[in-house]
Design a protein around this motif. Structure first.
Motif, PDB file in Angstrom:
ATOM      1  N   ASP A  26       0.829  -1.209   0.000  1.00 12.35           N
ATOM      2  CA  ASP A  26       0.000   0.000   0.000  1.00 12.35           C
ATOM      3  C   ASP A  26       0.861   1.255   0.000  1.00 12.35           C
ATOM      4  O   ASP A  26       0.591   2.218  -0.736  1.00 12.35           O
ATOM      5  CB  ASP A  26      -0.919  -0.010   1.225  1.00 12.35           C
ATOM      6  N   ARG A  27       1.902   1.257   0.803  1.00  9.28           N
ATOM      7  CA  ARG A  27       2.783   2.425   0.868  1.00  9.28           C
ATOM      8  C   ARG A  27       3.499   2.635  -0.465  1.00  9.28           C
ATOM      9  O   ARG A  27       3.659   3.766  -0.937  1.00  9.28           O
ATOM     10  CB  ARG A  27       3.804   2.244   1.995  1.00  9.28           C
ATOM     11  N   ARG A  28       3.921   1.524  -1.070  1.00  7.03           N
ATOM     12  CA  ARG A  28       4.636   1.615  -2.339  1.00  7.03           C
ATOM     13  C   ARG A  28       3.719   2.119  -3.453  1.00  7.03           C
ATOM     14  O   ARG A  28       4.126   2.951  -4.274  1.00  7.03           O
ATOM     15  CB  ARG A  28       5.202   0.241  -2.693  1.00  7.03           C
ATOM     16  N   VAL A  29       2.483   1.639  -3.476  1.00  6.13           N
ATOM     17  CA  VAL A  29       1.525   2.105  -4.485  1.00  6.13           C
ATOM     18  C   VAL A  29       1.270   3.594  -4.308  1.00  6.13           C
ATOM     19  O   VAL A  29       1.234   4.366  -5.273  1.00  6.13           O
ATOM     20  CB  VAL A  29       0.212   1.307  -4.397  1.00  6.13           C
ATOM     21  N   ALA A  30       1.096   4.033  -3.057  1.00  7.63           N
ATOM     22  CA  ALA A  30       0.836   5.445  -2.788  1.00  7.63           C
ATOM     23  C   ALA A  30       2.032   6.303  -3.201  1.00  7.63           C
ATOM     24  O   ALA A  30       1.869   7.434  -3.675  1.00  7.63           O
ATOM     25  CB  ALA A  30       0.530   5.636  -1.308  1.00  7.63           C
TER      26      ALA A  30
END
Length: 316
Positions: free
Chosen positions: A7-11
């Motif tokens: 999730d952090r990487r996508v954001a």
């Protein structure tokens, strides 16, 4: 990489997706329609963010969506990828009096990817399996246009093209033919040789073959179908596009009085193969090669080295 890290990487990579619905994670791609935009596909514990389906536009099929081919981002490296899922289809192709039974084979493409390695004139990537044993191919994204689009976008006259642009195109095309010869020496065949299956790499300038997943059952020459595909591309490049008999007739072109049935393309009978009838400045040695792919041919190339020998004799 756990879900929170994903999730952090996508954001980080795509801030616009940060507030989207919670993504779905896939390890099974059997139903490739379920693998959709914004989902994450995990292969060998490596997460890929799915963006959209690849599209293919040629011969009137503009933007035909290929639902089994996904554009994606490797969430660990941030690199763009093309991910090909398993899709089977069959069709029959006829060239002259010869029929080829063609079918899509993910296993063949996986095998070829391994064999060609980092060869500069092929696409690169690797194959793996999902949780259900489906053979998935993860391909490096090639930045550049297809050879087809490159030729179609040219607005110069044929004479200007043939004099100033074609010599370089021809030299690069020969490297493509040599690459197919390399493949054949590995006892492999491309299986779907088309002008939109050559990409011109924007970074290196190399012409690179893509899409090896079609196979065919051969009745006579194992490499015949590939060679006819090469011939069709060559005719297209020499003509700066397809020279269509209906258009010549509609425009009352003077060549129509000299064109005979045997001057047509052996695969596509509405296309002219004997291009010297329309463009008399085409060298005789080059036009003789084109005639090997006409309905009037009494001898066909059986091996790439035969074609390369004739191509080497052409002086532009």
């Amino acid at each position: 990489m756990d879900k929170e890290a994903v999730d952090r990487r996508v954001a980080e990579l795509f801030p616009g997706l940060a507030d989207r619905r919670r993504f779905r994670t896939h390890v099974d791609t059997t139903d490739f329609y379920k693998v959709d935009y914004g989902d994450v596909l995990v292969l060998d514990s490596r997460p890929y963010l799915i963006l959209n389906n690849a599209k293919e536009g040629r011969f009137g099929l503009d933007d035909q969506e290929k639902f089994w081919v996904k554009r994606a981002i490797d969430l660990e490296s941030g690199q763009r990828k093309i991910i090909k899922l398993v899709f089977f289809e069959k069709f029959e192709a006829r060239i002259g009096d010869t029929t080829f039974d063609c079918f899509r084979s993910p296993r063949k493409e996986a095998r070829i990817l391994s064999k060609v390695g980092d060869h500069p004139h092929f696409m690169h990537g690797y194959a793996t399996e999902d949780s259900q044993g489906n053979i998935i191919r993860v391909l490096d994204f090639i930045y550049g246009k297809s050879l087809y689009d490159t030729i179609e976008d040219m607005t110069c006259s044929h004479s200007e093209y043939f004099r100033e642009i074609f010599p370089k195109v021809f030299a690069n095309f020969i490297t493509c033919v040599e690459a197919i010869g390399f493949l054949h020496r590995l006892d492999e065949k491309h299986g779907d040789i088309r002008r939109d299956h050559i990409l011109i790499d924007r970074e290196s300038g190399n012409y690179r073959w893509i899409d090896f997943d079609f196979n065919y059952r051969h009745r006579e020459n194992i490499y015949g179908y590939d060679l006819f595909g090469i011939g069709n591309i060559l005719i297209y490049l020499v003509g700066k596009g397809d020279v269509l008999l209906p258009e010549l007739a509609q425009n009352s072109h003077p060549a129509m009085d000299r064109i005979a049935p045997e001057d047509r393309n052996i695969v596509f009978h509405h296309r002219l193969a004997n291009l010297k009838l329309v463009y008399p400045y085409i060298p005789e040695a080059l036009n003789r090669i084109l005639l090997h792919f006409s309905t009037g041919a009494n001898w066909y190339y059986e091996r790439v080295d035969q074609l390369l020998e004739d191509l080497s004799s052409v002086r532009l």
